[in-house]
Structures are given as C-alpha cells and as structure tokens.
Design an enzyme around this catalytic site. Sequence first.
Site, mmCIF file in Angstrom:
data_model
loop_
_atom_site.group_PDB
_atom_site.id
_atom_site.type_symbol
_atom_site.label_atom_id
_atom_site.label_comp_id
_atom_site.label_asym_id
_atom_site.label_seq_id
_atom_site.Cartn_x
_atom_site.Cartn_y
_atom_site.Cartn_z
ATOM 1 N N GLY A 11 0.791 -1.239 0.058
ATOM 2 C CA GLY A 11 -0.181 -0.203 0.036
ATOM 3 C C GLY A 11 0.980 1.403 0.137
ATOM 4 N NE ARG A 21 14.767 16.267 -2.390
ATOM 5 C CZ ARG A 21 15.500 16.585 -1.498
ATOM 6 N NH1 ARG A 21 15.310 16.075 -0.296
ATOM 7 N NH2 ARG A 21 16.026 17.592 -1.496
ATOM 8 C CB ALA A 22 16.169 10.320 1.817
ATOM 9 N NE ARG A 72 -1.024 -5.067 -1.102
ATOM 10 C CZ ARG A 72 -1.913 -3.648 -1.121
ATOM 11 N NH1 ARG A 72 -2.429 -3.329 -1.803
ATOM 12 N NH2 ARG A 72 -1.711 -3.163 0.029
ATOM 13 C CB THR A 125 2.340 1.324 6.014
ATOM 14 O OG1 THR A 125 1.067 1.309 6.441
ATOM 15 C CG2 THR A 125 3.273 1.219 7.374
ATOM 16 C CG ASP A 127 -2.366 0.793 7.956
ATOM 17 O OD1 ASP A 127 -3.187 1.749 7.530
ATOM 18 O OD2 ASP A 127 -2.142 -0.219 7.114
ATOM 19 C CG ASP A 129 0.760 -1.733 10.130
ATOM 20 O OD1 ASP A 129 1.418 -1.002 9.615
ATOM 21 O OD2 ASP A 129 -0.240 -2.591 9.867
ATOM 22 N NE ARG A 171 -2.178 -3.261 6.629
ATOM 23 C CZ ARG A 171 -0.967 -3.476 6.184
ATOM 24 N NH1 ARG A 171 -0.955 -4.297 5.149
ATOM 25 N NH2 ARG A 171 0.274 -2.975 6.816
HETATM 26 P P1 ADP Z 1 2.226 -3.836 2.801
HETATM 27 O O1 ADP Z 1 3.883 -3.860 2.544
HETATM 28 O O2 ADP Z 1 1.978 -2.576 2.463
HETATM 29 O O3 ADP Z 1 2.143 -4.574 4.115
HETATM 30 P P2 ADP Z 1 1.470 -6.414 1.168
HETATM 31 O O4 ADP Z 1 1.092 -6.943 2.687
HETATM 32 O O5 ADP Z 1 0.371 -6.160 0.316
HETATM 33 O O6 ADP Z 1 1.622 -4.741 1.647
HETATM 34 O O7 ADP Z 1 2.675 -6.698 0.762
HETATM 35 C C1 ADP Z 1 3.444 -5.990 -0.381
HETATM 36 C C2 ADP Z 1 4.139 -7.254 -1.072
HETATM 37 O O8 ADP Z 1 5.239 -7.780 -0.300
HETATM 38 C C3 ADP Z 1 3.229 -8.489 -1.569
HETATM 39 O O9 ADP Z 1 2.353 -8.403 -2.603
HETATM 40 C C4 ADP Z 1 4.345 -9.476 -1.704
HETATM 41 O O10 ADP Z 1 4.823 -9.431 -3.086
HETATM 42 C C5 ADP Z 1 5.330 -9.187 -0.797
HETATM 43 N N1 ADP Z 1 5.076 -10.287 0.551
HETATM 44 C C6 ADP Z 1 4.079 -10.190 1.250
HETATM 45 N N2 ADP Z 1 4.208 -11.191 2.137
HETATM 46 C C7 ADP Z 1 5.276 -11.858 1.930
HETATM 47 C C8 ADP Z 1 5.852 -13.008 2.352
HETATM 48 N N3 ADP Z 1 5.500 -13.773 3.428
HETATM 49 N N4 ADP Z 1 7.066 -13.490 1.810
HETATM 50 C C9 ADP Z 1 7.582 -12.814 0.574
HETATM 51 N N5 ADP Z 1 6.875 -11.891 0.193
HETATM 52 C C10 ADP Z 1 5.908 -11.230 0.732
#
Ligand code: ADP
Length: 319
Positions: A11, A21-22, A72, A125, A127, A129, A171
Amino acid sequence: MKKIGVLTSGGDSPGMNPAIRAVVRKAIFHNLEVYGIYGGYAGLVSGNIKKLELGSVGDIIHRGGTMLYSARLPEFKNKEVQQKAIEQLKNHGIEGLVVIGGDGSYRGAKALTEQGFPCVGVPGTIDNDIPGTEFTIGFDTALNTVIDAIDKIRDTATSHERTFVIEVMGRDAGDIALWAGLAGGAETILIPEENYDMDEIAERLKKGSERGKKHSIIVVAEGVCSGVEFGKQLNEKTHFDTRVSVLGHIQRGGSPTAFDRVLASRLGARAVELLIEGKGGRAVGIEKNHLVDYDIIEALDKKHTLDLDLFKLSKELSI
Ligand code: ADP
C-alpha cells in the site's frame, strides 16, 4: 558496496517520495550508483530497473504517492520467484536493496535477506503498524487528512444536530482512529485493540445530548467493523439522527506533511548508511526521536503496540 537498488511496495503512503529522494541523494553523495525498481517486487522480478540520477528525484519531495509505483505480487512468497528477483539484481550488479513499504513488503525483504541478498526495510505505511518504530512514514499525513475531514463533518453535524460515525483506515491497528479521534475531539473512538460496549456508548450520547451537545462524533477503525455496520447497531439502540462517513482512500493521498518529509529523509538516508556499513537484513525506525535499526527478521515476530495511555486520555477528555 558500489550499487544499490530501491523499491516501494504494498500500500502506498504519502512520504514514500521523499524517502526515495533521500535514498538516491544519500547514495550518490557517497559515490554509489543507485537503481530504481519500478512496480515493487513485480517490477523486480520482471527486470523493470533503471539507473537514477540526482535529477531523477527532483521535484518529488512534496508529492504524495510513489514515483517508483507500487504493486502487489502474492507469488513473491515462492522461493523460485525470489531467486528470479535476486538474479535480476545481480545482472544489474546491484549488491544491496532498500525496501520501502509495510509489513508484507518487509516479509519479502526478509526472504531475500535469508537467501543471502542484503535488504534494509524503511517503514512506509499510513497504518503505523510496524513494530520497532514509533512512527511510520505517511501516518502523520493520513492523520491530518482525517482531522481535516472530522473538522468539516463537525460543522455540518452541528448545524443538523446529528451523530456522525466516521470510518478510518488502519487495517488491524487502531492508531489512525486513536490519534485522529483525540486530535479531532471525537466523543467515542473504537479501536480493534479494545472491546466496546454499545450500552456505554449510547449512555454517553444521551448524557451529551442532555447537557446540550449539538453533535457527536464517533471514529471507528476499519479493523473493528465497518462504519455502516456500526451505524446500524447504533440506530437500533438509540433515537439519534445518525450518518455514516467512510473516508476511504483519500487517507492514502496528498502532499506529505513536514513531519513525514523529515522522517522519510532521515530513515531513507539511514537505510543507505546501513548498506554502506555492510549491515543488511536490518530495518530502520524512530524511537524517542532517535534513529534506530534492528534485525528485520526478529522485528516481524514482534507485535506493534498502540499507546493505550492515549486511549485512556481520549476517554477522560471526551466526558
Ligand atoms: P504492505 O507492504 O503495505 O504490508 P502487502 O502486505 O500487500 O503490503 O505486501 C506487499 C508485497 O510484499 C506483496 O504483494 C508480496 O509481493 C510481498 N510479500 C508479502 N508477504 C510476503 C511473504 N510472506 N514473503 C515474501 N513476500 C511477501
């Protein structure tokens, strides 16, 4: 280390651009070459990789979203797909990678690190979190967007003597709801970390109305239930004229606040320093206004904790 890469994943959040940039400017400052990977892990696997120069990141510090785009790629959990990614990096001579994203993106960075390719995670993010950092990049901007909305809703709520239920993102974390609710003067804040009691909420609304309050604002974190669902429950319990507002994706956009720009600049630059120091497999964060870094693998086993003192305070101030 001579060449590093940077990508944004999952996200998007306002502040990812100043973080990119940094990374780019800090790397070039230290005579490293830096490559932008476009479209997160999907772009990495397909080889959408381009060299970035000082000017590539000009005029983005104030822009929301991410100039490297995000994506994703659920298949990134497979070892073969991760191996393909490492091949792409090696083909470009890249020796270290900065991953800007949320906890899912960290899991991808952790997987690459475990397979011998050093990655550093930067928490991007809205969130808030991610364990190991008090603030994530984008949280402050999202908060300000929510507060702006609450202030506007408050105006119309007063005119019509209405109760407003405002659903916000986050979330499974209640940080956005809690901080925005406190800053926006909400009467009630519902967060996934704490159970709520509908009778108590109805009683508070009644008491407020009896002492002449013209409106009530209830902030609901999406991790509790949908605002519409909560509005229905409230309507069944009380006679108040209730409206529901779901803020949705406006919370992800907009020009990053000064706080997020400074945070992104500090964390992005620190990630590059760690790679230069040969410290892969780390994640950067901020604690008590000091930069910290920790093992990305251990970090994911910890749980993000919300500041429950703030929750207590919000209750005390909204009597
Ligand atoms: P965020 O990074 O915002 O939490 P996502 O949970 O959608 O977003 O994760 C982003 C991407 O990171 C996923 O689409 C996938 O490509 C990768 N990813 C997520 N979980 C795993 C995992 N357990 N192992 C490897 N890659 C992962």
